[in-house]
Motif scaffolding. Structure first.
Motif, PDB file in Angstrom:
ATOM      1  N   GLY A 107       0.949  -1.107   0.125  1.00  0.00           N
ATOM      2  CA  GLY A 107       0.036   0.048   0.038  1.00  0.00           C
ATOM      3  C   GLY A 107       0.940   1.206   0.014  1.00  0.00           C
ATOM      4  O   GLY A 107       1.676   1.444   0.815  1.00  0.00           O
ATOM      5  N   ILE A 108       0.639   1.984  -0.658  1.00  0.00           N
ATOM      6  CA  ILE A 108       1.251   3.274  -1.083  1.00  0.00           C
ATOM      7  C   ILE A 108       0.354   4.449  -0.375  1.00  0.00           C
ATOM      8  O   ILE A 108      -0.538   4.829  -0.749  1.00  0.00           O
ATOM      9  N   VAL A 109       0.965   5.293   0.837  1.00  0.00           N
ATOM     10  CA  VAL A 109       0.118   6.211   1.313  1.00  0.00           C
ATOM     11  C   VAL A 109       1.055   7.446   1.053  1.00  0.00           C
ATOM     12  O   VAL A 109       2.158   7.871   1.336  1.00  0.00           O
ATOM     13  N   VAL A 110       0.338   8.518   0.347  1.00  0.00           N
ATOM     14  CA  VAL A 110       0.633   9.810   0.206  1.00  0.00           C
ATOM     15  C   VAL A 110       0.314  10.524   1.369  1.00  0.00           C
ATOM     16  O   VAL A 110      -0.827  10.929   1.815  1.00  0.00           O
ATOM     17  N   SER A 111       1.239  11.066   1.868  1.00  0.00           N
ATOM     18  CA  SER A 111       1.392  12.021   3.328  1.00  0.00           C
ATOM     19  C   SER A 111       2.158  13.295   2.975  1.00  0.00           C
ATOM     20  O   SER A 111       3.158  13.329   2.701  1.00  0.00           O
ATOM     21  N   PRO A 112       1.434  14.423   3.612  1.00  0.00           N
ATOM     22  CA  PRO A 112       1.961  15.787   3.269  1.00  0.00           C
ATOM     23  C   PRO A 112       3.209  16.078   4.420  1.00  0.00           C
ATOM     24  O   PRO A 112       4.083  16.915   4.166  1.00  0.00           O
ATOM     25  N   LEU A 113       3.084  15.403   5.534  1.00  0.00           N
ATOM     26  CA  LEU A 113       4.274  15.798   6.622  1.00  0.00           C
ATOM     27  C   LEU A 113       5.004  14.770   7.138  1.00  0.00           C
ATOM     28  O   LEU A 113       4.519  13.563   7.406  1.00  0.00           O
ATOM     29  N   ILE A 114       6.321  15.080   7.183  1.00  0.00           N
ATOM     30  CA  ILE A 114       7.406  14.229   7.738  1.00  0.00           C
ATOM     31  C   ILE A 114       6.756  13.537   9.414  1.00  0.00           C
ATOM     32  O   ILE A 114       6.992  12.288   9.536  1.00  0.00           O
ATOM     33  N   ALA A 115       6.402  14.155   9.786  1.00  0.00           N
ATOM     34  CA  ALA A 115       5.822  13.931  11.422  1.00  0.00           C
ATOM     35  C   ALA A 115       5.012  12.849  11.269  1.00  0.00           C
ATOM     36  O   ALA A 115       4.810  11.784  12.052  1.00  0.00           O
ATOM     37  N   ASP A 139       4.576  -4.017   3.696  1.00  0.00           N
ATOM     38  CA  ASP A 139       3.199  -3.898   3.545  1.00  0.00           C
ATOM     39  C   ASP A 139       2.627  -2.362   3.119  1.00  0.00           C
ATOM     40  O   ASP A 139       1.656  -2.491   2.669  1.00  0.00           O
ATOM     41  N   LEU A 140       3.488  -1.319   3.863  1.00  0.00           N
ATOM     42  CA  LEU A 140       2.894  -0.097   3.718  1.00  0.00           C
ATOM     43  C   LEU A 140       4.204   0.902   3.492  1.00  0.00           C
ATOM     44  O   LEU A 140       5.126   0.577   4.274  1.00  0.00           O
ATOM     45  N   LEU A 187       5.085  -0.538  13.014  1.00  0.00           N
ATOM     46  CA  LEU A 187       6.011  -1.373  13.679  1.00  0.00           C
ATOM     47  C   LEU A 187       5.910  -2.118  14.727  1.00  0.00           C
ATOM     48  O   LEU A 187       6.269  -3.186  15.117  1.00  0.00           O
ATOM     49  N   GLN A 188       5.094  -1.331  15.851  1.00  0.00           N
ATOM     50  CA  GLN A 188       4.973  -1.974  17.069  1.00  0.00           C
ATOM     51  C   GLN A 188       4.059  -3.148  16.862  1.00  0.00           C
ATOM     52  O   GLN A 188       3.823  -3.989  17.642  1.00  0.00           O
ATOM     53  N   ALA A 208       6.220  -1.757   7.755  1.00  0.00           N
ATOM     54  CA  ALA A 208       6.184  -0.336   7.259  1.00  0.00           C
ATOM     55  C   ALA A 208       7.433   0.635   6.975  1.00  0.00           C
ATOM     56  O   ALA A 208       8.230   0.240   7.913  1.00  0.00           O
ATOM     57  N   ALA A 209       7.516   1.455   6.153  1.00  0.00           N
ATOM     58  CA  ALA A 209       8.476   2.301   6.055  1.00  0.00           C
ATOM     59  C   ALA A 209       8.017   3.622   5.428  1.00  0.00           C
ATOM     60  O   ALA A 209       6.888   3.728   4.959  1.00  0.00           O
ATOM     61  N   TYR A 210       9.002   4.681   5.448  1.00  0.00           N
ATOM     62  CA  TYR A 210       8.768   6.062   4.621  1.00  0.00           C
ATOM     63  C   TYR A 210       9.749   6.290   3.827  1.00  0.00           C
ATOM     64  O   TYR A 210      11.030   5.920   4.322  1.00  0.00           O
TER      65      TYR A 210
END
Length: 606
Positions: free
Chosen positions: A60-68, A109-110, A78-79, A84-86
């Motif tokens: 799954g590719i998630v487009v997100s505007p902020l690093i935080a 996975d993400l 991960l917990q 998952a990664a960014y």
């Protein structure tokens, strides 16, 4: 026959059932459908793409505007044992290449990615070498020029529809009126997407607006009475106000930090990390702070200045109480705010381009809606939900106007006096001088201008200065008075004032409540948790200490271990075995394995 999506929800995320429309959204996306999802902050938007990404083949590719936001989401996943990664600018080149290798090898996975990176030819080429499970476009209101946080790079995301027509896409947002929703669909090529529109209501948030007298002292009284030891956000309009307010709160003994774009990037990151990872930090900020902050136990959001729109207000206050526990949205509002916002609307665009009539009409509508919300004597929640298209809602019983109903009075005559004074003095003076004329004060300016000879001189004795300031504020908010930009911010009549002056209309005004006096009582602090009994409160604090200890060992925010709501349920149900603990909402199989014994040990001690 088992439901794969429900199995993932239970085993990975630790929840027995979906909430609201989540199940329907997940089933639609798992089946390959596109969706536009509007759901309030804290309503569970993330699960709407995380669960389908784990059920469907590929990443799954998630487009997100902020690093935080990326960091928080990935830490939390991960917990849970999710791969998952960014990919963002915080990664060194070698670390970014390692993530890309994981993506190509099918070991993710993400993957969270910024829109600027996603639309590059290099990254699109990477995606063509894998099987994307879905594309989730978070904070989708950023694509709309009518939204409150427009970002041009979002408009390039239509490339996903062109290059990957068979991959389902979700656009998700917590804040979009009807105009913004249609713009999102058009900009992203989601014309055939199914729209899932949840209620915008956040019943756990108490909305409150206080007439501004001394905003900082009012804020301090509010914090001392209700939020000692809590995490919260205080919004100010200017950078200088942020710095001054943070310093002032720190001098009063509060753990307050400033945040705005004028601070060095390293300092902003350090302050944001403290807010996320520590308990009880108050962040004083411009609206540059908060979007994408996942901290669920923010117990209050306070505004010392008016936000730019009701969408902005809803988005900013929505950062409180994401865990579903009680939270406060507090705003101080006064005459100067109404004048400043009307003046801002009348000024030329910052980009120097010619005025756009359509843009002006929409901006005027948005400002009128914001000021009407501030001035209403009706239930705040009804007005707010009505703006987003939810009609015929009952009074909420959990806002200031419901808890202490506001008196309304026939202000027609007073309004006529105020408008006549504006007209008779030449439509070029500010509120202070107009009130001096109405109250018959012989100031230097009154004598110099000869205004004591006017027919409106000393006709306003039925109201005091505070009463007249309230009248002028409501006339400005209602659009009956405009701010003159040619001179020094004086007031002038608008065309809408004419029928009122002629006696053709009746005008009802709200009577501002008197400033509250201290009752001498000390309310229970929200930080003590929702428990009255000393034994339960002691257990609550012990569980929080254990959570903080585990979080510090791993270098993650405490809420990544467990949300407050999960700890509350532990106190209420007091499980005595791993099997019983596994039935607590938010305790999935991976967290039960990692943390079950540690929390059972604390519970056994009580």
């Amino acid at each position: 026959m088992s439901d794969p999506a429900l199995d993932v929800l239970r085993d990975t995320f630790g929840y027995e059932r979906f909430r609201g429309p989540q199940a329907e959204i997940v089933a639609h996306v798992v089946a390959g459908g596109d969706a536009l999802v509007l759901m309030p902050t804290g309503g569970g938007k993330s699960l709407c793409y995380q669960v389908p990404a784990l059920v469907r083949a590929g990443c799954g590719i998630v487009v997100s505007p902020l690093i935080a936001l990326m960091h928080d989401q990935v830490d939390a996943l991960l917990q849970l044992g999710v791969r998952a990664a960014y990919l963002n600018s915080s990664l060194a080149p070698e670390a970014a290449r390692a993530v890309e290798r994981e993506l190509l090898d099918g070991r993710l996975d993400l993957l969270y990615v910024a829109p600027e990176r996603l639309v590059t030819e290099r990254f699109l080429g990477l995606l063509e070498r894998i099987t994307p499970a879905l594309f989730a476009i978070d904070e989708a209101h950023c694509v709309s020029q009518w939204g409150h946080d427009f970002r041009r790079e979002y408009q390039q995301l239509s490339v996903l529809h062109e290059r990957f027509p068979a991959v389902p896409r979700l656009a998700l947002t917590a804040t979009a009126d009807a105009l913004t929703r249609e713009d999102i669909r058009a900009q992203l090529g989601l014309g055939d997407a199914r729209v899932f529109l949840s209620s915008f209501d956040r019943p756990n948030i108490r909305y409150r607006i206080v007439p501004k007298h001394n905003a900082r002292q009012q804020l301090l009284r509010f914090l001392e009475a209700e939020h000692r030891g809590d995490a919260g956000i205080v919004y100010c309009l200017s950078r200088r106000a942020v710095d001054d307010t943070a310093a002032w709160l720190a001098a009063q003994g509060w753990n307050a930090l400033p945040y705005h774009a004028g601070l060095a990037a390293e300092l902003r990151r350090a302050h944001q990390d403290r807010f996320i990872r520590e308990e009880g930090v108050v962040m004083v900020a411009t609206v540059a702070f908060g979007m994408g902050i996942d901290k669920p136990n923010v117990r209050f959001v306070a505004h010392l200045d008016l936000p730019r729109s009701l969408e902005g207000y809803y988005q900013e206050t929505g950062r409180a109480g994401r865990d579903g526990l009680p939270a406060n949205a507090w705003l101080s509002y006064g005459l100067a705010d109404a004048i400043a916002m009307r003046r801002l609307l009348a000024e030329a665009p910052e980009d120097g381009l010619p005025r756009d009539p359509a843009r002006e009409r929409i901006d005027r509508h948005k400002l009128d809606a914001l000021l009407a919300y501030c001035e209403t004597a009706d239930c705040r929640r009804r007005v707010l939900l009505g703006y987003f298209g939810e009609r015929d809602t009952a009074p909420c019983g959990n806002c200031d106007t419901c808890l202490a109903p506001v008196e309304r009075w026939d202000g027609t005559r007073a309004a006529q006096m105020a408008l006549s004074t504006v007209y008779r003095t030449g439509q070029r003076y500010g509120v202070g001088h107009l009130i001096d004329v109405l109250l018959g004060r012989e100031t230097d300016k009154v004598r110099e201008q000869g205004h004591a000879a006017l027919s409106v001189w000393n006709i306003g004795g039925e109201l005091d200065e505070g009463g007249w300031r309230s009248v002028f504020r409501q006339l400005i908010a209602a659009g009956l008075l405009a701010v003159d930009l040619e001179g020094y911010g004086g007031l002038r009549l608008t065309e809408a004032a004419r029928p009122l002056l002629k006696g053709e209309h009746t005008l009802w005004l709200r009577r501002d409540p008197a400033p509250p006096r201290s009752s001498g009582r000390t309310p229970r602090r929200a930080a003590e948790g929702p428990f009255e009994h000393p034994r339960e409160r002691a257990l609550w604090e012990a569980l929080r200490r254990k959570r903080l200890e585990l979080a510090r060992e791993q270098g993650v925010p405490p809420y990544v271990i467990f949300h407050d709501a999960t700890l509350v349920e532990m106190v209420e149900r007091q499980p005595a075995s791993l099997a019983e603990l596994g039935h607590i909402a938010g305790v999935g199989s991976r967290k039960l394995e990692r943390y079950g014994d540690a929390f059972l040990e604390v519970l056994a001690g009580f």
